[in-house]
Design a protein around this motif. Structure first.
Motif, PDB file in Angstrom:
ATOM      1  N   THR B 212       0.824  -1.209   0.000  1.00  0.00           N
ATOM      2  CA  THR B 212       0.000   0.000   0.000  1.00  0.00           C
ATOM      3  C   THR B 212       0.860   1.262   0.000  1.00  0.00           C
ATOM      4  OG1 THR B 212      -1.682  -1.173   1.259  1.00  0.00           O
ATOM      5  CG2 THR B 212      -1.830   1.231   1.236  1.00  0.00           C
ATOM      6  N   TRP B 213       1.966   1.203   0.736  1.00  0.00           N
ATOM      7  CA  TRP B 213       2.811   2.396   0.859  1.00  0.00           C
ATOM      8  C   TRP B 213       3.890   2.488  -0.208  1.00  0.00           C
ATOM      9  CZ3 TRP B 213       1.624   6.549   3.580  1.00  0.00           C
ATOM     10  CH2 TRP B 213       0.625   6.426   4.544  1.00  0.00           C
ATOM     11  N   ASN B 214       3.950   1.515  -1.107  1.00  0.00           N
ATOM     12  CA  ASN B 214       4.874   1.566  -2.244  1.00  0.00           C
ATOM     13  C   ASN B 214       4.543   2.806  -3.104  1.00  0.00           C
ATOM     14  OD1 ASN B 214       6.151   1.090  -4.721  1.00  0.00           O
ATOM     15  ND2 ASN B 214       5.933  -1.130  -4.529  1.00  0.00           N
ATOM     16  N   PRO B 215       5.558   3.586  -3.480  1.00  0.00           N
ATOM     17  CA  PRO B 215       5.285   4.769  -4.309  1.00  0.00           C
ATOM     18  C   PRO B 215       4.521   4.420  -5.583  1.00  0.00           C
ATOM     19  CG  PRO B 215       7.612   4.687  -3.696  1.00  0.00           C
ATOM     20  CD  PRO B 215       6.985   3.437  -3.170  1.00  0.00           C
ATOM     21  N   LEU B 216       4.808   3.233  -6.106  1.00  0.00           N
ATOM     22  CA  LEU B 216       4.130   2.790  -7.326  1.00  0.00           C
ATOM     23  C   LEU B 216       2.626   2.665  -7.075  1.00  0.00           C
ATOM     24  CD1 LEU B 216       5.516   1.997 -10.006  1.00  0.00           C
ATOM     25  CD2 LEU B 216       5.224  -0.386  -9.325  1.00  0.00           C
ATOM     26  N   SER B 217       2.249   2.138  -5.877  1.00  0.00           N
ATOM     27  CA  SER B 217       0.840   1.943  -5.537  1.00  0.00           C
ATOM     28  C   SER B 217       0.113   3.275  -5.446  1.00  0.00           C
ATOM     29  CB  SER B 217       0.700   1.230  -4.190  1.00  0.00           C
ATOM     30  OG  SER B 217       1.387   0.026  -4.221  1.00  0.00           O
ATOM     31  N   GLY B 236      -8.494   2.374   3.828  1.00  0.00           N
ATOM     32  CA  GLY B 236      -7.462   2.947   4.680  1.00  0.00           C
ATOM     33  C   GLY B 236      -7.032   4.330   4.214  1.00  0.00           C
ATOM     34  N   TRP B 237      -6.296   4.978   5.073  1.00  0.00           N
ATOM     35  CA  TRP B 237      -5.887   6.361   4.857  1.00  0.00           C
ATOM     36  C   TRP B 237      -5.095   6.507   3.555  1.00  0.00           C
ATOM     37  CZ3 TRP B 237      -1.813   9.687   4.279  1.00  0.00           C
ATOM     38  CH2 TRP B 237      -2.103  11.032   4.541  1.00  0.00           C
ATOM     39  N   ALA B 238      -4.115   5.590   3.351  1.00  0.00           N
ATOM     40  CA  ALA B 238      -3.244   5.691   2.177  1.00  0.00           C
ATOM     41  C   ALA B 238      -4.049   5.623   0.893  1.00  0.00           C
ATOM     42  CB  ALA B 238      -2.199   4.588   2.212  1.00  0.00           C
ATOM     43  N   ALA B 239      -5.038   4.712   0.854  1.00  0.00           N
ATOM     44  CA  ALA B 239      -5.827   4.572  -0.369  1.00  0.00           C
ATOM     45  C   ALA B 239      -6.722   5.782  -0.580  1.00  0.00           C
ATOM     46  CB  ALA B 239      -6.658   3.295  -0.293  1.00  0.00           C
ATOM     47  N   GLU B 240      -7.233   6.315   0.531  1.00  0.00           N
ATOM     48  CA  GLU B 240      -8.139   7.458   0.397  1.00  0.00           C
ATOM     49  C   GLU B 240      -7.409   8.746   0.034  1.00  0.00           C
ATOM     50  OE1 GLU B 240     -10.192   7.234   4.121  1.00  0.00           O
ATOM     51  OE2 GLU B 240     -11.040   5.312   3.467  1.00  0.00           O
ATOM     52  N   HIS B 241      -6.138   8.821   0.364  1.00  0.00           N
ATOM     53  CA  HIS B 241      -5.365  10.030   0.040  1.00  0.00           C
ATOM     54  C   HIS B 241      -4.321   9.744  -1.033  1.00  0.00           C
ATOM     55  CE1 HIS B 241      -7.088  10.751   4.013  1.00  0.00           C
ATOM     56  NE2 HIS B 241      -7.111  12.030   3.664  1.00  0.00           N
ATOM     57  N   ILE B 248       3.463  13.425  -3.112  1.00  0.00           N
ATOM     58  CA  ILE B 248       4.537  13.556  -2.121  1.00  0.00           C
ATOM     59  C   ILE B 248       5.676  12.558  -2.357  1.00  0.00           C
ATOM     60  CG2 ILE B 248       5.098  13.276   0.346  1.00  0.00           C
ATOM     61  CD1 ILE B 248       2.369  14.494   0.974  1.00  0.00           C
ATOM     62  N   TRP B 249       5.325  11.286  -2.616  1.00  0.00           N
ATOM     63  CA  TRP B 249       6.373  10.265  -2.777  1.00  0.00           C
ATOM     64  C   TRP B 249       7.440  10.669  -3.791  1.00  0.00           C
ATOM     65  CZ3 TRP B 249       9.191   7.140  -0.502  1.00  0.00           C
ATOM     66  CH2 TRP B 249       8.751   6.082   0.293  1.00  0.00           C
ATOM     67  N   PRO B 250       7.058  11.014  -5.036  1.00  0.00           N
ATOM     68  CA  PRO B 250       8.107  11.397  -5.999  1.00  0.00           C
ATOM     69  C   PRO B 250       8.919  12.603  -5.525  1.00  0.00           C
ATOM     70  CG  PRO B 250       6.057  10.925  -7.146  1.00  0.00           C
ATOM     71  CD  PRO B 250       5.725  10.958  -5.681  1.00  0.00           C
ATOM     72  N   ALA B 251       8.251  13.532  -4.811  1.00  0.00           N
ATOM     73  CA  ALA B 251       8.991  14.700  -4.314  1.00  0.00           C
ATOM     74  C   ALA B 251      10.056  14.246  -3.323  1.00  0.00           C
ATOM     75  CB  ALA B 251       8.025  15.686  -3.660  1.00  0.00           C
ATOM     76  N   VAL B 252       9.688  13.289  -2.462  1.00  0.00           N
ATOM     77  CA  VAL B 252      10.647  12.784  -1.468  1.00  0.00           C
ATOM     78  C   VAL B 252      11.800  12.065  -2.179  1.00  0.00           C
ATOM     79  CG1 VAL B 252      10.955  11.115   0.408  1.00  0.00           C
ATOM     80  CG2 VAL B 252       8.933  12.608   0.374  1.00  0.00           C
ATOM     81  N   LEU B 253      11.454  11.184  -3.130  1.00  0.00           N
ATOM     82  CA  LEU B 253      12.502  10.448  -3.853  1.00  0.00           C
ATOM     83  C   LEU B 253      13.445  11.405  -4.579  1.00  0.00           C
ATOM     84  CD1 LEU B 253      10.465   7.468  -5.401  1.00  0.00           C
ATOM     85  CD2 LEU B 253      12.132   7.360  -3.535  1.00  0.00           C
ATOM     86  N   THR B 254      12.857  12.425  -5.214  1.00  0.00           N
ATOM     87  CA  THR B 254      13.685  13.395  -5.937  1.00  0.00           C
ATOM     88  C   THR B 254      14.581  14.165  -4.963  1.00  0.00           C
ATOM     89  OG1 THR B 254      11.939  13.605  -7.580  1.00  0.00           O
ATOM     90  CG2 THR B 254      13.635  15.298  -7.595  1.00  0.00           C
ATOM     91  N   ALA B 255      13.998  14.553  -3.835  1.00  0.00           N
ATOM     92  CA  ALA B 255      14.774  15.322  -2.852  1.00  0.00           C
ATOM     93  C   ALA B 255      15.954  14.507  -2.328  1.00  0.00           C
ATOM     94  CB  ALA B 255      13.880  15.757  -1.698  1.00  0.00           C
ATOM     95  N   ILE B 256      15.804  13.180  -2.293  1.00  0.00           N
ATOM     96  CA  ILE B 256      16.910  12.343  -1.827  1.00  0.00           C
ATOM     97  C   ILE B 256      17.894  12.047  -2.960  1.00  0.00           C
ATOM     98  CG2 ILE B 256      17.516  10.049  -0.926  1.00  0.00           C
ATOM     99  CD1 ILE B 256      14.732  10.066   0.470  1.00  0.00           C
TER     100      ILE B 256
END
Lengths: 278, 270
Positions: B212-217, B236-241, B248-256
């Motif tokens: 569920t928390w995989n960036p791809l998902s 769940g929260w992740a699916a609803e948002h 956010i995920w790609p932004a985090v990956l890019t920032a790293i």
């Protein structure tokens, strides 16, 4: 050459084209350079001669801004390699131990791309590419992918790619390693004609014979330091007669090769080893 | 040897031109070696056909067929596949000495990597076009209008942009094209451990949470929403948002990985 962005300032060539002062560099526990100092006069050819692992490549990598020294300093073409790497990069050519070319692209596409990255206009990059392809006998293969080139052709294209801006200082790191004798003689004659046009060359080699053929000055490097420095004749006088014999035996093998195969592969002209075109 | 002249300064135009030259280089590669481009474009198509028709019959997706669920997942997978292409390309440049030559030239690191990133985004756009056409041919459609569909494509490209930097960094780290094979293999667990092929709710609890928390998902779930495609019991929260997380995920990956990629390009000390 016409630059798109209108660069006109012509810099006076400094008397000393390459100056290394007490360079040190370690990779982990291995000390590659330990107090390496060397001056190369403008317009001369200096050979850096030494066994594998002596620090030749590290010295070249520092002088070409690819590696930072741990200590000491170095100037190339009047600019500090650490403080002004960009200025140095406009003024040097580098031919590494292996050809550094895009194998998918053609010879011409490679030269045009590198010319563009050196800020030539599209037209100027193309013109310069054609000039160099002709100069290095590669015009017939200009549009073939580099993957189809022979080792000697790659090395010539590699050399051509390093000469796009006619840089005042050229670094050749074992330029003939892995080449057959005929291709080696080809590369030698290219280097000689460059020197004739005033380029400063620092050449690393494991072959005494190569240094003897091409260099005004030879610096012998061992364990990261220059241990002897002088003209080929001075060095020959220093080392014993055994070494001198090695020097004279090797060229004669090459001469035999030339004699048997006849001629220079592309010009059809014989290139006697003893000819000094400098 | 007489007329050596050198440029006085770096300009923004110069930077853009360097990046464009290096983007054009990759486009020339496509022209010279169309075979590898075509294979990389057709591979996700093959996967759609395999998963859709071979496994699709066994998949019970509520509110719609498996194809309608699968296509958005495969669009996200197609973004992930870009990572292997990038790693192969970066390691090949290192192995062939092209990286070294360019590093010894007056080209800034940011221009070199921007050129790569731009070429990769162009590649992603072509790959998405091929996949969307494939989707339409096998009966998939977007139901919520062009605007949201374009939003979904934007999210996919945003994800790819992040993967580009992961790919460049891994390529610089691994150095040899042989080690790129490891990335080609590792892409699969990342792909399967997501909502691309099946709902994480069908997996064992802890595995489902990872999926569920995989960036791809996040991107797959978000674009299902934007395309109006079936969602298969995602709670769940992740699916609803998912849209928020897909931003956010790609932004985090890019920032790293963008700073890591830049730093390792600058620091290739052997």
């Amino acid at each position: 050459m016409v630059y798109e962005e209108g660069f006109t300032r012509s810099l006076p060539r400094p008397e000393v084209a390459i100056r290394a002062l007490d360079l040190g560099k370690a990779f982990g526990a291995h000390t590659a350079l330990d107090g390496f100092s060397l001056d190369v006069g403008a317009g001369t050819v200096c050979g850096l001669l030494g066994p594998n692992g002596a620090g030749k490549t590290t010295a070249v990598r520092i002088l070409t801004t690819l590696t930072r020294p741990d200590s000491g300093q170095a100037q190339v073409a009047g600019f500090d390699v650490v403080r002004d790497p960009r200025q140095v990069r406009y003024r040097i050519g580098l031919v590494g131990q292996n050809a550094s070319l895009d194998e998918i692209l053609s010879g011409c596409e490679n030269l045009v791309m590198f010319g563009r990255l050196l800020r030539l206009s599209a037209a100027a990059a193309r013109r310069r590419a054609e000039e160099l392809l002709a100069q290095f006998d590669l015009a017939a293969a200009a549009n073939q992918p580099v993957a189809d080139y022979s080792g000697g052709m790659r090395r010539r294209l590699d050399l051509a790619a390093s000469l796009i801006l006619s840089p005042p200082v050229l670094f050749l790191d074992e330029p003939t390693t892995g080449l057959d004798p005929r291709a080696r003689i080809d590369v030698w004659s290219s280097i000689r004609s460059l020197v004739g046009s005033g380029t400063t060359v620092l050449l690393t080699t494991q072959y005494l014979e190569e240094a003897d053929q091409l260099c005004d000055q030879i610096a012998v490097i061992d364990a990261g330091q220059v241990v002897a420095h002088g003209t080929p004749d001075e060095l020959k006088a220093k080392v014993g007669p055994d070494r001198v014999e090695t020097i004279t035996r090797k060229p004669s093998l090459d001469e035999v090769f030339l004699h048997l195969t006849g001629h220079h592969p592309s010009t059809g002209r014989a290139e006697p080893m003893t000819e000094n075109t400098r | 040897m007489s007329t050596f002249t050198a440029p006085q300064s770096t300009t923004t135009t110069g930077w853009l031109r360097d990046a464009a030259t290096l983007t054009a280089r990759v486009l020339r590669h496509w022209k010279r070696r169309p075979g590898s481009l075509v294979v990389s474009l057709l591979f996700p198509v093959l996967m759609v056909l395999m998963f859709g028709y071979l496994f699709g019959g066994a998949m019970a997706v509520p509110d719609g067929g498996y194809m309608a669920f699968l296509i958005p997942g495969m669009l996200a997978m197609a973004m992930l596949f870009g990572l292997e292409t990038m790693v192969v390309s970066v390691t090949t440049d290192t192995a062939k000495g092209v990286t070294e030559r360019i590093r010894a030239m007056p080209v800034t690191a940011t221009a070199v990597l921007a050129g790569r990133s731009t070429a990769d985004l162009l590649n992603a756009i072509v790959a998405l076009a091929v996949m969307l056409i494939t989707g339409l041919l096998v009966g998939w459609t977007a139901h919520r209008g062009l605007g949201l569909a374009l939003g979904a494509i934007g999210l996919l490209l945003w994800l790819r942009f992040a993967f580009t930097w992961v790919g460049i960094y891994l390529g610089l780290l691994l150095k040899t094209p042989e080690s790129a094979v490891a990335v080609q293999i590792l892409v699969w667990p990342v792909g399967f451990l997501s909502s691309a092929f099946v709902s994480p709710d069908t997996m064992p609890g802890w595995l489902g949470t990872i999926a569920t928390w995989n960036p791809l998902s996040a991107t797959a779930t978000a674009i299902r929403d934007l395309f109006g495609n079936p969602d298969w019991n995602t709670h769940g929260w992740a699916a609803e948002h998912s849209i928020l997380i897909a931003l956010i995920w790609p932004a985090v990956l890019t920032a790293i990985f963008l700073p890591l990629a830049l730093a390792s390009y600058r620091r290739l000390d052997r």
